[in-house]
Structure formats: C-alpha cells, structure tokens
Design an enzyme around this catalytic site. Structure first.
Site, PDB file in Angstrom:
ATOM      1  N   GLU A  71     110.754 -78.809 -68.617  1.00 22.99           N
ATOM      2  CA  GLU A  71     109.971 -77.601 -68.912  1.00 22.99           C
ATOM      3  C   GLU A  71     108.495 -77.921 -69.170  1.00 22.99           C
ATOM      4  O   GLU A  71     107.641 -77.045 -69.092  1.00 22.99           O
ATOM      5  CB  GLU A  71     110.557 -76.842 -70.110  1.00 22.99           C
ATOM      6  CG  GLU A  71     111.910 -76.183 -69.838  1.00 22.99           C
ATOM      7  CD  GLU A  71     111.830 -74.942 -68.952  1.00 22.99           C
ATOM      8  OE1 GLU A  71     111.092 -74.957 -67.961  1.00 22.99           O
ATOM      9  OE2 GLU A  71     112.538 -73.959 -69.260  1.00 22.99           O
ATOM     10  N   THR A 108     103.702 -68.752 -68.756  1.00 21.56           N
ATOM     11  CA  THR A 108     104.334 -69.023 -70.047  1.00 21.56           C
ATOM     12  C   THR A 108     103.274 -69.317 -71.116  1.00 21.56           C
ATOM     13  O   THR A 108     103.375 -68.833 -72.250  1.00 21.56           O
ATOM     14  CB  THR A 108     105.355 -70.171 -69.933  1.00 21.56           C
ATOM     15  OG1 THR A 108     106.282 -69.805 -68.903  1.00 21.56           O
ATOM     16  CG2 THR A 108     106.137 -70.364 -71.213  1.00 21.56           C
TER      17      THR A 108
HETATM   18  P1  ADP Z   1     110.427 -68.414 -65.503  1.00 18.88           P
HETATM   19  O1  ADP Z   1     111.317 -69.059 -66.518  1.00 18.88           O
HETATM   20  O2  ADP Z   1     109.877 -67.137 -65.959  1.00 18.88           O
HETATM   21  O3  ADP Z   1     111.037 -68.354 -64.161  1.00 18.88           O
HETATM   22  P2  ADP Z   1     109.204 -70.755 -65.362  1.00 18.88           P
HETATM   23  O4  ADP Z   1     109.184 -71.248 -66.765  1.00 18.88           O
HETATM   24  O5  ADP Z   1     110.301 -71.156 -64.482  1.00 18.88           O
HETATM   25  O6  ADP Z   1     109.164 -69.245 -65.366  1.00 18.88           O
HETATM   26  O7  ADP Z   1     107.863 -71.218 -64.762  1.00 18.88           O
HETATM   27  C1  ADP Z   1     107.496 -71.065 -63.448  1.00 18.88           C
HETATM   28  C2  ADP Z   1     106.427 -72.110 -63.175  1.00 18.88           C
HETATM   29  O8  ADP Z   1     107.018 -73.391 -63.108  1.00 18.88           O
HETATM   30  C3  ADP Z   1     105.721 -71.876 -61.858  1.00 18.88           C
HETATM   31  O9  ADP Z   1     104.340 -72.082 -62.090  1.00 18.88           O
HETATM   32  C4  ADP Z   1     106.251 -72.980 -60.956  1.00 18.88           C
HETATM   33  O10 ADP Z   1     105.296 -73.422 -60.026  1.00 18.88           O
HETATM   34  C5  ADP Z   1     106.584 -74.086 -61.937  1.00 18.88           C
HETATM   35  N1  ADP Z   1     107.675 -74.950 -61.478  1.00 18.88           N
HETATM   36  C6  ADP Z   1     107.678 -76.293 -61.490  1.00 18.88           C
HETATM   37  N2  ADP Z   1     108.828 -76.776 -60.989  1.00 18.88           N
HETATM   38  C7  ADP Z   1     109.595 -75.726 -60.665  1.00 18.88           C
HETATM   39  C8  ADP Z   1     110.887 -75.612 -60.105  1.00 18.88           C
HETATM   40  N3  ADP Z   1     111.603 -76.663 -59.739  1.00 18.88           N
HETATM   41  N4  ADP Z   1     111.367 -74.373 -59.962  1.00 18.88           N
HETATM   42  C9  ADP Z   1     110.624 -73.288 -60.314  1.00 18.88           C
HETATM   43  N5  ADP Z   1     109.386 -73.336 -60.833  1.00 18.88           N
HETATM   44  C10 ADP Z   1     108.865 -74.560 -61.012  1.00 18.88           C
END
Ligand code: ADP
Length: 305
Positions: A126, A181
């Site tokens: 994360e 976030t």
């Molecule tokens: P949410 O929980 O609301 O889906 P995230 O905490 O997953 O949001 O955050 C999304 C961010 O994380 C985006 O900026 C994305 O580019 C980045 N990110 C990095 N690695 C990943 C991955 N494997 N899958 C999805 N998002 C990723």
C-alpha cells in the site's frame, strides 16, 4: 518444483463507517489475478492495465521486492497482473494486487507464512499506492470475510460474515485525482471531540457484535460515522442525496467505501437491492454524475487458482 503460481484476490471495502483504518470486508464484486514466475534475475511486471510497471510504484511489485529481500531469494520474479478491481474508486484495487502477490510469493517459494505475516507483507504494498502502509483492505483481501486490524502489536481478527448480508456499491464516473488517498486523508481532522469518538466507538463495537451475532440489521444500523464521513463527503458529488435515497429504498446503512468515491449500502437478502441501486443512481444523477452499480456479497480471501 513449482516455477509459477496464479492467485486471485477480491475487492474490498474499508472502514465500514466508524472503523477507520481498522475494519475491512472482502467483496465478491471484482477480482485481481497475479501470476508469479521464477526468472533469472530482477523483478519484471507485465500488465495490459493502466497501472505503474515499476516494482517500487506497483503495490504487487513492492510486496515481491520486500519479500525477496526479507527471505534472501536469489532468483528473479516475473509478475503478470490482470486487474479486475477498478483502480482508485475505494474498492481496494491496489490492495487486491498486493494481497494476491503476498499469497503467490509465499506459495512460489514454499515459505508457509502465517496469515498475520502474509497481511503484513501485503500492507507494505500500500506504500506504493497510498504513500503509507495500512492494512484494512489488504487484510480483507488476503483473508476474506470481515476483518479487524490491530497494529500494536500487529494482529488481524477475522469474523465470518452473515450469509444474509448483501452490499450495493455505486461507483461514480468521475475523474480520480492523482494521489487520491493522500487527498482524502489530508481533509481529515487532526483532533476529534471526545464525545464524537465515544459515539463512533459505540457504533464500531456494535458492528463487531453484529458480525459475531450474524445480525445484519445490527451491522447495517451501526454503519454511522460522525468523524470521517462528514470531513470527506464534499469530495463526492451528490453524496447526501445518494445516501438519503438508498436509505429510503430500504438500505440499513450507507457510507463511503474506503477513501471513496464509491458509496456502499448495507442491506439483507430479503430487501430489494436492485431498488437500492437505482435509488443510488438517481442520487448521483441529481449531481449530474453517472455511476455504475454492483450488487455483491462478502468474499473469501486470496486463493491459488
Ligand atoms: P482504491 O483502493 O480506491 O482502489 P488504491 O489505494 O488502490 O485506490 O490506489 C490506486 C492507486 O494505486 C493508483 O494511483 C494506482 O496507479 C496505484 N497502484 C499501484 N499499483 C497498483 C496495482 N497493482 N493495482 C492498482 N493500483 C495500483
């Protein structure tokens, strides 16, 4: 000897109202698939989805990097990531990849790690997406069901959700800000009133009791947060109308899913989830915002496929 592994991990919702950074629930709405294969050297990520491919910036890549370092793994690893969880909408997208990577790495190198350790490594992922380590989504995605995360000392408690529990999620079609976030954390109050903390604590305790007693009404009626939700709701167009409409259509409780912008309604099988979804759509329309909706149920955790 195994040279490749595929793991599927579910979407999740974090917080459930008053359980900020503590509660998570795995949802069978969407799944990420992570394929890990041993290679000669280095960490390589391949994906057709729009996610960072640099290991340190990818939640799954960072997990693999940290696990390889910790367990002094000499071989390289190729990761193939198939996204099912929409990225950046509060459905635990980066967490699903991180959870799948942690479970896959454990299987590929025969580490036999316990569930707390798997969640801890997934939580490191994360940092790639949210800038800081947090465990609510990854714990749910790794272990499945409803989870409570304690950090000092680190411990995850899992409770099997009631079979009657149904969730309606409305995902607005809006542009997600870069570093969403971080933005949604920056609007949170630095201090809270003791009386507000007592009210949130009482509802959080009631949610746990609801999961223990398999009492969907108690869970739903305790999804009430007077600290985080009021500070964040202005980031979601039409939030109040979506919530009011969903409650009016029979939802038991409604709140922001994780850091948003999706909104999640808690209800039971005996209600009318389709009616709740269309009420939520109308709520978003009142703010000239389209959304997609999904009706889902709690999910099991990350599994080898
Ligand atoms: P949410 O929980 O609301 O889906 P995230 O905490 O997953 O949001 O955050 C999304 C961010 O994380 C985006 O900026 C994305 O580019 C980045 N990110 C990095 N690695 C990943 C991955 N494997 N899958 C999805 N998002 C990723």
């Amino acid at each position: 000897m195994v040279s490749s592994v595929v793991v599927r991990a579910p979407s999740s919702t974090a917080n459930l109202g008053p359980g900020f950074d503590v509660f998570g629930l795995a949802l069978d709405a969407y799944y990420d698939e992570v394929y890990l294969e041993k290679s000669d050297h280095g960490i390589k990520i391949q994906s057709f989805d729009t996610i960072p491919l640099v290991p340190e910036k990818n939640s799954a890549g960072l997990v693999v990097k940290e696990m390889a370092k910790k367990f002094e793994i000499k071989s390289g690893v190729v990761l193939k990531i198939k996204k099912g969880v929409p990225v950046g909408f509060g459905m635990g997208s980066s967490a699903a990849s991180a959870a799948a990577a942690s479970v896959a790495f454990d299987a590929l190198f025969n580490l036999n790690l316990d569930s707390n350790t798997l969640v801890k490594f997934a939580g490191i992922g994360e940092r790639a997406s949210a800038g800081s380590v947090h465990y609510d989504n990854v714990a749910a995605s790794t272990l499945g069901g409803f989870v409570i995360v304690r950090t000092d000392p680190f411990d995850v408690i899992k409770i099997e959700p009631p079979k009657e529990l149904v969730l309606c999620v409305a995902i607005p079609k809006i542009d997600i800000p870069m570093k969403k976030t971080q933005v949604s954390r920056s609007v949170l109050p630095k201090q809270v009133k003791l009386s507000d903390s007592v009210r949130n604590l009482s509802n959080a305790a009631a949610i746990v009791a609801g999961f223990m007693k398999k009492d969907v009404e108690l869970i739903g009626s305790s999804i009430k947060d007077i600290i985080i939700e009021p500070a964040r709701q202005h980031l979601i167009p039409g939030f109040n109308q979506v919530k009011e409409n969903a409650l009016h259509a029979g939802a038991l409780g409604v709140t922001i899913s994780g850091a948003g912008p999706s909104i999640i309604a808690f209800t039971s099988r005996s209600s009318n989830p389709k009616k709740i979804c269309s009420a939520m759509e109308k709520g978003f329309m009142s703010a000239k915002t389209k959304c997609s909706t999904v009706i889902c149920r709690p999910s099991k955790g990350a599994i080898k496929v």
